[in-house]
Design an enzyme around this catalytic site. Structure first.
Site, PDB file in Angstrom:
ATOM      1  N   THR C 466       0.797  -1.369   0.027  1.00 55.74           N
ATOM      2  CA  THR C 466      -0.002   0.016   0.096  1.00 55.74           C
ATOM      3  C   THR C 466       0.777   1.350   0.124  1.00 55.74           C
ATOM      4  O   THR C 466       0.358   2.327  -0.402  1.00 55.74           O
ATOM      5  CB  THR C 466      -0.794   0.197   1.209  1.00 55.74           C
ATOM      6  OG1 THR C 466       0.060  -0.393   2.334  1.00 55.74           O
ATOM      7  CG2 THR C 466      -1.936  -1.208   1.229  1.00 55.74           C
ATOM      8  N   GLY C 507      -6.021   2.278   7.015  1.00 54.02           N
ATOM      9  CA  GLY C 507      -4.505   2.280   7.609  1.00 54.02           C
ATOM     10  C   GLY C 507      -4.252   3.747   7.833  1.00 54.02           C
ATOM     11  O   GLY C 507      -3.568   3.971   8.927  1.00 54.02           O
ATOM     12  N   ARG C 583      -7.596  14.142   0.677  1.00 49.26           N
ATOM     13  CA  ARG C 583      -6.193  14.231   0.358  1.00 49.26           C
ATOM     14  C   ARG C 583      -5.354  13.202  -0.113  1.00 49.26           C
ATOM     15  O   ARG C 583      -5.171  12.325   0.810  1.00 49.26           O
ATOM     16  CB  ARG C 583      -5.633  15.223   1.394  1.00 49.26           C
ATOM     17  CG  ARG C 583      -4.281  16.281   0.950  1.00 49.26           C
ATOM     18  CD  ARG C 583      -4.160  17.409   1.475  1.00 49.26           C
ATOM     19  NE  ARG C 583      -3.749  17.389   3.043  1.00 49.26           N
ATOM     20  CZ  ARG C 583      -3.582  18.314   3.817  1.00 49.26           C
ATOM     21  NH1 ARG C 583      -4.293  19.431   3.340  1.00 49.26           N
ATOM     22  NH2 ARG C 583      -3.009  18.195   4.863  1.00 49.26           N
ATOM     23  N   ILE C 584      -4.597  13.340  -0.987  1.00 51.13           N
ATOM     24  CA  ILE C 584      -3.529  12.164  -1.351  1.00 51.13           C
ATOM     25  C   ILE C 584      -2.370  12.475  -0.873  1.00 51.13           C
ATOM     26  O   ILE C 584      -1.667  13.537  -1.142  1.00 51.13           O
ATOM     27  CB  ILE C 584      -3.685  12.223  -2.872  1.00 51.13           C
ATOM     28  CG1 ILE C 584      -4.830  11.823  -3.534  1.00 51.13           C
ATOM     29  CG2 ILE C 584      -2.577  11.271  -3.344  1.00 51.13           C
ATOM     30  CD1 ILE C 584      -5.574  10.491  -3.383  1.00 51.13           C
ATOM     31  N   PRO C 587       0.947  10.892  -4.495  1.00 50.11           N
ATOM     32  CA  PRO C 587       0.362  10.586  -5.715  1.00 50.11           C
ATOM     33  C   PRO C 587       0.995   9.394  -6.351  1.00 50.11           C
ATOM     34  O   PRO C 587       0.065   8.731  -6.964  1.00 50.11           O
ATOM     35  CB  PRO C 587       0.694  11.926  -6.431  1.00 50.11           C
ATOM     36  CG  PRO C 587       1.046  12.935  -5.534  1.00 50.11           C
ATOM     37  CD  PRO C 587       1.595  12.272  -4.187  1.00 50.11           C
ATOM     38  N   LYS C 656      -8.922  10.132   2.980  1.00 53.21           N
ATOM     39  CA  LYS C 656      -9.780   9.035   3.111  1.00 53.21           C
ATOM     40  C   LYS C 656      -9.215   7.707   2.555  1.00 53.21           C
ATOM     41  O   LYS C 656      -7.909   7.944   1.776  1.00 53.21           O
ATOM     42  CB  LYS C 656     -10.780   9.381   1.961  1.00 53.21           C
ATOM     43  CG  LYS C 656     -11.740  10.507   2.486  1.00 53.21           C
ATOM     44  CD  LYS C 656     -12.743  10.633   1.356  1.00 53.21           C
ATOM     45  CE  LYS C 656     -13.838  11.842   1.932  1.00 53.21           C
ATOM     46  NZ  LYS C 656     -14.847  12.173   0.837  1.00 53.21           N
ATOM     47  N   GLY C 657      -9.370   6.560   2.820  1.00 55.63           N
ATOM     48  CA  GLY C 657      -8.679   5.333   2.260  1.00 55.63           C
ATOM     49  C   GLY C 657      -9.008   5.237   0.812  1.00 55.63           C
ATOM     50  O   GLY C 657     -10.038   5.479   0.205  1.00 55.63           O
ATOM     51  N   GLY C 659      -7.343   2.083  -0.850  1.00 58.33           N
ATOM     52  CA  GLY C 659      -6.962   0.688  -1.231  1.00 58.33           C
ATOM     53  C   GLY C 659      -7.985   0.123  -1.738  1.00 58.33           C
ATOM     54  O   GLY C 659      -7.735  -0.990  -2.538  1.00 58.33           O
ATOM     55  N   GLU C 660      -9.390   0.226  -1.494  1.00 58.23           N
ATOM     56  CA  GLU C 660     -10.522  -0.672  -2.023  1.00 58.23           C
ATOM     57  C   GLU C 660     -11.319  -0.155  -2.808  1.00 58.23           C
ATOM     58  O   GLU C 660     -11.886  -0.656  -3.849  1.00 58.23           O
ATOM     59  CB  GLU C 660     -11.149  -1.162  -0.740  1.00 58.23           C
ATOM     60  CG  GLU C 660     -10.407  -2.111  -0.106  1.00 58.23           C
ATOM     61  CD  GLU C 660     -10.759  -2.402   1.445  1.00 58.23           C
ATOM     62  OE1 GLU C 660     -11.426  -3.396   1.741  1.00 58.23           O
ATOM     63  OE2 GLU C 660     -10.431  -1.761   2.252  1.00 58.23           O
TER      64      GLU C 660
END
Lengths: 168, 338, 697
Positions: C466, C507, C583-584, C587, C656-657, C659-660
């Site tokens: 990740t 995470g 917010r990333i 990137p 925010k997450g 991964g999914e």
């Protein structure tokens, strides 16, 4: 049944005793402590164990060690001296061509093999004109790298990484 | 994995003697299929005889204008050979449609056509399989049949308990091209050398699912010869699969068109590479229009038996085979008129 | 509302810190841990789907040279806790599913261990089994709740009445297939049991959370958590399957306890993973939509039937996204489980949202076709002002902006009415929405220590690809107002403070919040000029909670599909996603996460399928040759973009997450594109050529 063999791995010679059943992959990982090639499927279905075996990219989970006495093996760890990176490795870093990293050494070795095969003019399934020259298009790279599964699915970055290394 | 002895004899004659002398001995070449099967407990030899470095690795010109592929030549090397690419594109394309770059660097001319079925039940020693364990029954009937046969099988749902039942397919792409090219297999055995027409190398199931080929124990393929093709011959290989790469054929077609003569072999549909002889006869000397090819394939496939099963069965292969042959011949003939 | 951290390191496209080791292959995954004189274990699995082991003849196995131990249900130690049936390995001769663990062999080499395991003769008293998922089963039941604590059923208004009176309705059943996570690193453990030591049990385990892993193992073996150390610096993928330990971890531990002082290594084979490490349940989703002629929904309903194993319940929350995606006065979502003699389903990337964004997003496309409305517009007209499920305002919701931006980038408006042919190929385009909740776990602690101008942050987090190794230092650096090069973050060991599982895309939100708390504590205590050895810690539960807002990431995915007119072969030349996910942080790694999810969604759409052979109770195609995951050649152009989203409610990073969310909605976009290209509506996944052939000319 045991057999004694010698292998040259990443420039270092080894003499070792293996079971006739031992694959080159297990010989490296479990006998010699070289865990750069990975075991993902153990049946030639994922490509994680790809190394350069006597100069050609090969799956060493399907190679019996006893049948490769005297072989010269280069793993991803042997592609560049410590502290340096092979151009393919550098390109993988810059393009973020991996996530979990488990398939990566196999991808890297495969990419080194691909660039060599293209340089020798070997065609692929997507080569339009079998009698012509081979150009390193994205489609060529993708097809040739298809023997290396990436479950994190970094394919979108792997192809440009191979292109970047190939352009050097 | 059962323990086994390993031998690396000095020459092919000695290798043949070694295997012939030990009933439970096998040859090892590229290893891509055998090592897989050793791990799964499908192959349980007492002796493995390594021939990888014993047979020729060369591709050589034959006096009649054909080519001889040494048994140890790798799939990569044969596909990259300029003569193969120019004169036998169907073979180069079939090789390049098979497996992956890494596997093609290992797999050999002698070994590739002898790879065994990828039927999932053959590959799982916890399930009955007449091919693996004669007489145990066939788990594939009514099971996962997507990659299994529709031609050369007796019924849509043959008796799974009968010892002769097997709906396996042959997985090699190379073999389909060799079947269409009428290749000749050079063999060395305990009784000397012989030549087997490629079409006779593989068997249909008959009453013995456990035996894939007509090779006797101890017989070793030393080379495969490609006969010369008439000038103006066009050929190609079309593989239809579930992924864009690295997948076995659902259906594949090798087509060779020379003048009035058309040769068609199908992969992924039968226990052996399937020469569509009936369709070939119907098409001989006729223009290869979509309509004619379609009709010829309908006749060829008239006896096909769709195998129902979990995940939807494999009846789709029948129209797919016909459509793929139509598309392949259309492309070959349009190339010719271009 | 929170003042967000001022981004300095955050937002930089830093190269992965663990990258060099990964491209060389020197990052050590669990099985590869260098240990002294390891022994190798190989499991024995049941070959019946239900019944009882009556005898195991281990004499031949034990007689083999090099065999160190053989454990069976008749000889294994009794565990302290058998509450979780999945973990109660070798505690009873009962067999609840085919492939269940019934023994283990430990030997000097891996070859001998495997040979010995094969040499064990097992006799069974077999009973009939039942492993077929159907909607007409009389034993379907409503679980008490579904995964992540959601209610099983939610009913609001009267869907049936709306269906009767609406101008347009859609009523179809959709199916998603059984899927296996298949991380390329197999589930693997090295276990060392040293009875006299302070920490007698050490596990080098491939896990998405060393602390949750430790908690489970400690309980099963009756140990204090302090008596167990779990180490996992690198994880070769997991996608949920390594989110909690599976039976193989307990088996390896048990094997090690039979050989004190000897490290025992066990990696499941690829084939074994299809039985033992969880999977995504197949789902059957009946969808009902009722709308007026402008496309405004009057009712939306999803009734889900899916499976669980009889021995341990797992209820995928498939109906949950339907509760919050679109505005509608009448709503229903229900879940029913079929209890089967099958392996235990578990988490796989976006459980709930992934299958649950298939049926609804295809049904919407069907509604759009029915109404003659652009499917992008149909989604926009059903945008809810507040969360339809809770009535709370959104912390931020930019689905409409994602749809519009994506349509623009994709050139959606030029897609035409459908069934466009280019040469031998039919070409079409489809769209679907994506969603994933923004979750924060309840526990996680981080420490910050200063030495010589550098900061060391410790937290038992996990990086399964990740990017945690890389982005947590970015967060720590900004929280400390330090240069990111001066921050070292250490993760993946229970010696570090407790961290939550890397799951639920939580995470960054969870660990990042704990790290920021620790950094603030540190600065509060020691100021800008700390001394060597100064240390502070912070907990996620000190971070301001977000209870007043519904927090989700949203996205829109656009797919272009080509279908071969002769063969029905399907290609995906282009997949484009636009996401609004806060917010990333980085990137470079974020883009990889999003395209990885999208590619896995494409793989689900076109390739993956665990074909369950109900006659024998197992996945027929249980290896990577037959279970197809997309390969490089399947991927042509996958683009992930994101909006510059400011969310002051989710956490102090504004993150925010991610991964999914990438895997949600993808399969629907592909199916919708296939329909646009061919006119064939596929309602069960995967979309394969055999489903299209009958509809082709």
């Amino acid at each position: 049944m045991d057999a004694e063999i010698s292998l040259r791995v990443d420039g270092e010679s080894h003499r070792l005793t293996v079971d006739t059943r031992t694959t080159l992959l297990d010989a490296l990982r479990e006998r010699l402590g070289n865990t750069s090639p990975k075991k993902g499927c153990d049946h030639g279905q994922c490509g994680a164990c790809t190394v350069l075996l006597d100069g050609q990219r090969s799956l060493i989970c399907l190679a019996l060690a006893v049948a490769h006495d005297g072989a010269e093996i280069t793993t991803a760890d042997g592609l560049a001296p410590a502290g340096e990176l092979h151009p393919v490795q550098q390109a993988f870093l810059e393009q973020d061509a991996f996530q979990c990293g488990y398939c990566t050494p196999g991808q890297v070795c495969s990419a080194v093999g691909v660039l060599d095969e293209v340089a020798r003019g070997w065609p692929s399934h997507v080569t339009e004109d079998l009698t012509g020259d081979v150009e390193l298009s994205d489609a060529e790279v993708s097809e040739r790298m298809s023997g290396n599964l990436c479950r994190c699915a970094a394919y979108e970055n792997i192809t440009p990484a191979v292109q970047q290394a190939g352009a050097r | 994995m059962k323990p086994f002895a390993y031998a690396h004899p000095g020459d092919v004659a000695e290798a043949v003697r070694d295997v012939a002398a030990e009933p439970n001995a096998v040859f090892l070449a590229g290893g891509t299929n055998l090592v897989d099967h050793l791990k799964l407990g499908i192959a349980t030899p007492d002796l493995v005889v390594d021939v990888r470095t014993l047979t020729s690795r060369e591709v050589t010109d034959l006096p009649d204008g054909g080519l001889r592929l040494g048994a140890a030549s790798t799939n990569s090397e044969v596909a990259a050979d300029r003569r193969v690419r120019e004169r036998y594109p169907v073979l180069a394309q079939a090789l390049l449609a098979g497996a992956t770059g890494q596997l093609r660097n290992m797999a050999t001319t002698g070994g590739n056509p002898l790879q065994r079925t990828r039927c999932v039940y053959f590959g799982d020693v916890t399930t009955p399989c007449n091919k693996r364990e004669p007489g145990s029954g066939c788990s594939a009937v009514g099971g996962y049949t997507r990659y299994l046969a529709v031609l050369g099988v007796p019924a849509a749902l043959p008796d799974p308990t009968a010892p002769e039942t097997c709906i396996a397919t042959h997985p090699s792409d190379m073999a389909v091209a060799l079947a269409a090219l009428d290749a000749q297999v050079q063999v060395l055995g305990p009784a000397g050398t012989r030549t087997i027409p490629f079409g006779e190398l593989h068997r249909l199931v008959g009453d013995d699912p456990s035996t894939d080929t007509t090779l006797e124990h101890g017989e070793l393929i030393t080379s495969i010869d490609l006969p010369p093709l008439p000038a103006g011959t066009r050929s190609s290989y079309r593989k239809v699969r579930d992924r864009a790469s690295y997948a076995y054929a659902l259906v594949s077609v090798a087509a060779v068109v020379s003048g009035d003569d058309v040769r068609i072999a199908l992969g992924g549909v039968a226990h052996k590479p399937w020469r569509a002889t009936r369709a070939e006869e119907l098409l001989r000397g006729r223009p290869l229009t979509d309509h004619a090819v379609r009709a010829a394939m309908d006749a060829e496939l008239a006896g096909a038996q769709p195998q129902p099963g979990v995940g939807g069965g494999n009846g789709f292969k029948i129209p797919l085979a016909a459509r793929t042959v139509v598309a392949t011949l259309r492309e070959l003939t349009s190339e010719a008129t271009r | 509302m929170t003042d967000l951290l001022e981004p300095r390191a955050i937002g930089q496209s830093l190269v992965r810190r663990d990258g060099e080791q990964k491209v060389r292959g020197t990052a050590t995954y669990a099985f590869e841990t260098p240990v002294e004189h390891p022994a190798y274990a190989h499991p024995v699995q049941a070959t019946i789907a239900r019944g009882r082991v009556t005898a195991m003849d281990t004499a031949a196995a034990q007689a083999l040279d090099g065999v160190l131990a053989v454990l069976t249900p008749f000889t294994a130690e009794r565990l302290a806790s058998v509450e979780d049936a999945e973990y109660a390995v070798l505690q009873s001769p009962d067999v609840a599913f085919r492939g269940q663990l019934i023994g283990v062999v430990v030997a000097e080499t891996s070859e001998v261990a495997r040979q010995a395991a094969d040499a064990i003769a097992v006799t069974y008293a077999e009973q009939p089994h039942d492993s077929e998922l159907r909607t007409d089963r009389p034993d379907l039941y409503a679980p008490e709740q579904v995964n992540a604590g959601h209610p099983t059923d939610v009913v609001d208004g009267d869907v049936e009445a709306a269906m009767r009176s609406a101008e347009v309705t859609v009523d179809h059943t959709y199916q998603t297939q059984m899927l296996h996570n298949n991380p390329i690193e197999p589930h693997a453990t090295v276990a060392l049991w040293e009875p006299g030591a302070d920490v007698p049990l050490t596990l080098w385990d491939s896990t998405q959370g060393v602390h949750p892993d430790r908690a489970a193992v400690s309980e099963v073996f009756g140990l204090d958590e302090e008596q167990v150390r779990v180490v996992c610096p690198y994880v070769g993928g997991g996608f949920g399957s390594k989110g909690n330990p599976h039976a193989n971890v307990m088996l390896t531990t048990m094997a090690a306890r039979a050989l004190p002082g000897r490290p025992v290594k066990l990696a499941l084979t690829r084939q074994q993973m299809f039985f033992l490490t969880g999977y995504r349940t197949p789902t059957i989703q009946r969808m009902q939509l009722a709308a007026d002629h402008r496309g405004r929904l009057q009712a939306i309903a999803i009734d889900v039937v899916e499976q669980t194993s009889k021995v341990k319940e797992f209820a995928e929350q498939t109906g949950v996204p339907t509760r919050m995606m679109y505005a509608s006065p009448n709503r229903r979502s229900t879940h029913r489980l079929a209890p089967l003699d099958v392996p235990i389903p578990s988490w796989m990337r976006a459980p709930g949202e992934c299958p649950g964004m298939f049926g609804p997003e295809v049904a919407l496309d069907e509604l759009a076709v029915e109404l003659g409305i652009d499917p992008v517009r149909l989604r926009i007209v059903n945008e809810p002002e507040v969360d339809p499920d809770t009535g709370k305002p959104w912390s931020s919701r930019h689905l409409v902006e994602c749809l519009r931006d994506g349509a623009h980038r994709f050139d959606w408006d030029s897609r035409g009415p459908g069934r466009r042919r280019e040469g031998d190929w039919f070409v079409g385009c489809g769209v679907a929405s994506s969603v994933y909740p923004t979750m924060r776990q309840a526990t996680s602690t981080a420490t910050v220590r200063h030495s010589n101008g550098r900061y060391t942050v410790e937290i038992g987090a996990a990086d399964l690809g990740t990017g945690a190794w890389t982005i947590l230092p970015q967060i720590a650096a900004d929280a400390l107002d330090a240069d990111v090069a001066d921050v070292e973050v250490r993760i993946g060991d229970t010696r570090y403070p407790t961290a939550s599982v890397a799951g639920g895309s939580s995470g960054t939100n969870t660990w990042g919040s704990a790290i920021v708390q620790a950094a603030r504590e540190f600065r509060g205590k020691y100021g800008a000029d700390p001394r060597d050895g100064d240390e502070a810690s912070g907990d996620v539960d000190q971070a301001s909670p977000n209870e007043d807002h519904a927090a989700y990431a949203f996205g829109a995915q656009f797919a272009e599909v080509r279908v071969h007119a002769d063969t029905g072969e399907i290609r995906l030349p282009r997949l484009l996603g636009v996401f609004a996910c806060g917010r990333i942080i980085n990137p470079r790694t974020a883009r990889s996460q999003l395209i990885g999810g999208m590619t896995m969604g494409m793989s689900m759409a076109l390739h993956e399928n665990s074909v369950f052979d109900t006659r024998i109770g197992q996945v027929a195609n249980h290896d990577l040759a037959e279970y197809h995951i997309s390969v490089n050649a399947d991927v042509q152009q996958i683009e992930a973009h994101w909006l510059d989203e400011h969310d002051p409610y989710v956490n102090v990073m504004g993150a925010k997450g991610i991964g999914e969310i990438g895997i949600t909605g993808t399969a629907a976009a592909v199916v919708n594109a296939v329909h646009h290209a061919t006119g064939v509506r596929v309602r069960s996944l995967p979309v394969t050529l055999d489903k299209l052939l009958p509809g082709l000319p």
